[in-house]
Design a protein around this motif. Structure first.
Motif, PDB file in Angstrom:
ATOM      1  N   MET A   1      -4.317  30.640  58.136  1.00  0.00           N
ATOM      2  CA  MET A   1      -3.875  29.586  57.339  1.00  0.00           C
ATOM      3  C   MET A   1      -3.076  28.904  57.911  1.00  0.00           C
ATOM      4  O   MET A   1      -2.157  29.444  58.631  1.00  0.00           O
ATOM      5  CB  MET A   1      -3.325  30.254  56.169  1.00  0.00           C
ATOM      6  CG  MET A   1      -2.642  29.374  55.144  1.00  0.00           C
ATOM      7  SD  MET A   1      -1.318  30.187  53.903  1.00  0.00           S
ATOM      8  CE  MET A   1      -0.377  31.089  55.075  1.00  0.00           C
ATOM      9  N   THR A   2      -2.850  27.526  57.737  1.00  0.00           N
ATOM     10  CA  THR A   2      -1.812  26.728  58.299  1.00  0.00           C
ATOM     11  C   THR A   2      -1.086  26.354  57.303  1.00  0.00           C
ATOM     12  O   THR A   2      -1.687  25.775  56.326  1.00  0.00           O
ATOM     13  CB  THR A   2      -2.210  25.521  59.052  1.00  0.00           C
ATOM     14  OG1 THR A   2      -3.269  25.957  60.140  1.00  0.00           O
ATOM     15  CG2 THR A   2      -1.187  24.607  59.487  1.00  0.00           C
ATOM     16  N   VAL A   3       0.405  26.503  57.272  1.00  0.00           N
ATOM     17  CA  VAL A   3       1.141  25.967  56.185  1.00  0.00           C
ATOM     18  C   VAL A   3       1.269  24.442  56.330  1.00  0.00           C
ATOM     19  O   VAL A   3       1.473  23.848  57.380  1.00  0.00           O
ATOM     20  CB  VAL A   3       2.646  26.572  56.509  1.00  0.00           C
ATOM     21  CG1 VAL A   3       3.797  25.883  55.707  1.00  0.00           C
ATOM     22  CG2 VAL A   3       2.747  28.038  56.450  1.00  0.00           C
ATOM     23  N   PRO A   4       1.060  24.020  54.861  1.00  0.00           N
ATOM     24  CA  PRO A   4       0.861  22.300  54.910  1.00  0.00           C
ATOM     25  C   PRO A   4       2.202  21.677  55.169  1.00  0.00           C
ATOM     26  O   PRO A   4       3.284  22.150  54.571  1.00  0.00           O
ATOM     27  CB  PRO A   4       0.257  22.220  53.558  1.00  0.00           C
ATOM     28  CG  PRO A   4       0.567  23.305  52.889  1.00  0.00           C
ATOM     29  CD  PRO A   4       0.577  24.293  53.898  1.00  0.00           C
ATOM     30  N   ILE A   5       2.507  20.490  55.605  1.00  0.00           N
ATOM     31  CA  ILE A   5       3.656  19.847  55.586  1.00  0.00           C
ATOM     32  C   ILE A   5       3.528  19.018  54.700  1.00  0.00           C
ATOM     33  O   ILE A   5       2.522  18.220  54.308  1.00  0.00           O
ATOM     34  CB  ILE A   5       3.661  18.860  57.128  1.00  0.00           C
ATOM     35  CG1 ILE A   5       3.729  19.710  58.150  1.00  0.00           C
ATOM     36  CG2 ILE A   5       4.760  17.999  56.911  1.00  0.00           C
ATOM     37  CD1 ILE A   5       3.280  18.898  59.512  1.00  0.00           C
ATOM     38  N   ILE A   6       4.424  19.045  53.916  1.00  0.00           N
ATOM     39  CA  ILE A   6       4.634  18.243  52.361  1.00  0.00           C
ATOM     40  C   ILE A   6       5.782  17.153  52.628  1.00  0.00           C
ATOM     41  O   ILE A   6       6.835  17.204  53.044  1.00  0.00           O
ATOM     42  CB  ILE A   6       5.014  19.148  51.148  1.00  0.00           C
ATOM     43  CG1 ILE A   6       4.138  20.414  51.250  1.00  0.00           C
ATOM     44  CG2 ILE A   6       5.146  18.733  50.055  1.00  0.00           C
ATOM     45  CD1 ILE A   6       2.787  20.313  50.855  1.00  0.00           C
ATOM     46  N   ILE A   7       5.288  16.065  52.025  1.00  0.00           N
ATOM     47  CA  ILE A   7       6.412  14.687  52.159  1.00  0.00           C
ATOM     48  C   ILE A   7       6.434  14.549  50.581  1.00  0.00           C
ATOM     49  O   ILE A   7       5.413  14.514  49.677  1.00  0.00           O
ATOM     50  CB  ILE A   7       5.688  13.726  52.837  1.00  0.00           C
ATOM     51  CG1 ILE A   7       6.881  12.610  53.374  1.00  0.00           C
ATOM     52  CG2 ILE A   7       4.476  13.189  52.423  1.00  0.00           C
ATOM     53  CD1 ILE A   7       6.632  11.545  54.436  1.00  0.00           C
ATOM     54  N   ASP A   8       7.706  13.799  50.467  1.00  0.00           N
ATOM     55  CA  ASP A   8       7.789  13.268  48.957  1.00  0.00           C
ATOM     56  C   ASP A   8       8.621  11.864  49.096  1.00  0.00           C
ATOM     57  O   ASP A   8       9.512  12.038  49.909  1.00  0.00           O
ATOM     58  CB  ASP A   8       8.603  14.311  48.155  1.00  0.00           C
ATOM     59  CG  ASP A   8       8.745  13.758  46.775  1.00  0.00           C
ATOM     60  OD1 ASP A   8       7.762  13.645  46.111  1.00  0.00           O
ATOM     61  OD2 ASP A   8       9.746  13.682  46.225  1.00  0.00           O
ATOM     62  N   PHE A   9       8.130  10.978  48.332  1.00  0.00           N
ATOM     63  CA  PHE A   9       9.037   9.645  48.486  1.00  0.00           C
ATOM     64  C   PHE A   9       9.715   9.821  46.757  1.00  0.00           C
ATOM     65  O   PHE A   9       9.030  10.138  46.006  1.00  0.00           O
ATOM     66  CB  PHE A   9       8.064   8.677  48.617  1.00  0.00           C
ATOM     67  CG  PHE A   9       7.541   8.377  49.876  1.00  0.00           C
ATOM     68  CD1 PHE A   9       8.094   7.528  50.530  1.00  0.00           C
ATOM     69  CD2 PHE A   9       6.433   9.158  50.487  1.00  0.00           C
ATOM     70  CE1 PHE A   9       7.821   7.228  52.147  1.00  0.00           C
ATOM     71  CE2 PHE A   9       6.248   8.671  51.744  1.00  0.00           C
ATOM     72  CZ  PHE A   9       6.668   7.947  52.432  1.00  0.00           C
ATOM     73  N   GLU A  10      10.892   9.196  46.834  1.00  0.00           N
ATOM     74  CA  GLU A  10      11.481   8.714  45.569  1.00  0.00           C
ATOM     75  C   GLU A  10      11.719   7.459  45.503  1.00  0.00           C
ATOM     76  O   GLU A  10      11.659   6.605  46.892  1.00  0.00           O
ATOM     77  CB  GLU A  10      12.937   9.384  45.530  1.00  0.00           C
ATOM     78  CG  GLU A  10      13.124  11.031  45.792  1.00  0.00           C
ATOM     79  CD  GLU A  10      12.186  11.852  44.806  1.00  0.00           C
ATOM     80  OE1 GLU A  10      11.932  11.076  43.756  1.00  0.00           O
ATOM     81  OE2 GLU A  10      11.879  12.820  44.916  1.00  0.00           O
ATOM     82  N   ALA A  11      11.445   6.806  44.736  1.00  0.00           N
ATOM     83  CA  ALA A  11      11.471   5.026  44.493  1.00  0.00           C
ATOM     84  C   ALA A  11      12.301   4.478  43.365  1.00  0.00           C
ATOM     85  O   ALA A  11      12.982   5.198  42.478  1.00  0.00           O
ATOM     86  CB  ALA A  11      10.101   4.768  44.310  1.00  0.00           C
ATOM     87  N   SER A  12      12.323   3.192  43.230  1.00  0.00           N
ATOM     88  CA  SER A  12      13.252   2.451  42.465  1.00  0.00           C
ATOM     89  C   SER A  12      12.828   2.530  41.122  1.00  0.00           C
ATOM     90  O   SER A  12      13.439   2.078  40.404  1.00  0.00           O
ATOM     91  CB  SER A  12      13.439   1.060  43.132  1.00  0.00           C
ATOM     92  OG  SER A  12      12.143   0.481  43.026  1.00  0.00           O
ATOM     93  N   GLY A  13      11.538   2.922  41.190  1.00  0.00           N
ATOM     94  CA  GLY A  13      11.012   3.112  39.491  1.00  0.00           C
ATOM     95  C   GLY A  13       9.367   3.077  40.046  1.00  0.00           C
ATOM     96  O   GLY A  13       8.976   3.467  40.824  1.00  0.00           O
TER      97      GLY A  13
END
Length: 167
Positions: A1-13
């Motif tokens: 199993m490979t641990v997934p790289i997780i990304i998140d964006f926050e936005a102006s709306g």
């Protein structure tokens, strides 16, 4: 199993005209990276509800945010050649595209929907596990790097639990 790289964006709306204000990821070993993004001149949309949710004022982004070019280059440096997962693919893809278009460079990583690697036997405990991890980490604000880490740990814990039950 490979641990997934997780990304998140926050936005102006949400919706038409919104743009990324923060991006963060949690790497395979739990290492995190995060950056505020200074709005481009034509990025004018601003939703006060989103600002309250994130706790980030537009003035802070202008004062402390990094340029779209710097942020895009950093993401390519850290994530180049990798597959990166997000739980909000539809929105995050749009915000990532807006960031890279403004920087006038191409992403060197692949963005995939996290739900493509969540197995059916992970789903029954997903929400409760996520809530528990948020409590354990004392996550109080809705921010990119902490959201990415919570999602990564939720995936790991539910994956491990599902594998134990299958044995």
């Amino acid at each position: 199993m490979t641990v997934p790289i997780i990304i998140d964006f926050e936005a102006s709306g949400f919706g038409q005209g919104s743009y990324p204000i923060e991006v963060g990821f949690s790497g395979r070993h739990g290492e995190g990276w995060c950056s505020l993004i200074r709005p481009e001149d034509d990025w004018t949309h601003w939703d006060l509800d989103a600002a309250r949710l994130h706790g980030i004022a537009r003035e802070i982004l202008i004062e402390r945010g990094n340029t779209a070019l710097f942020v895009a280059e950093q993401l390519n440096f850290f994530l180049g050649g990798r597959t990166v997962y997000t739980d909000g693919w539809g929105q995050d893809y749009v915000w990532m595209a807006r960031l890279f278009d403004s920087a006038q460079i191409t992403p060197k990583f692949k963005l995939i929907d996290l739900f493509e690697i969540i197995e059916d036997d992970q789903l029954p405990n997903w929400d409760a596990t996520k809530d528990q991890i948020m409590k354990e980490l004392c996550v109080a604000r809705h921010r990119a790097s902490s959201d990415a880490r919570v999602l990564q740990l939720t995936w790991l814990r539910t994956y491990d639990e599902a594998k134990k039950q299958a044995v």
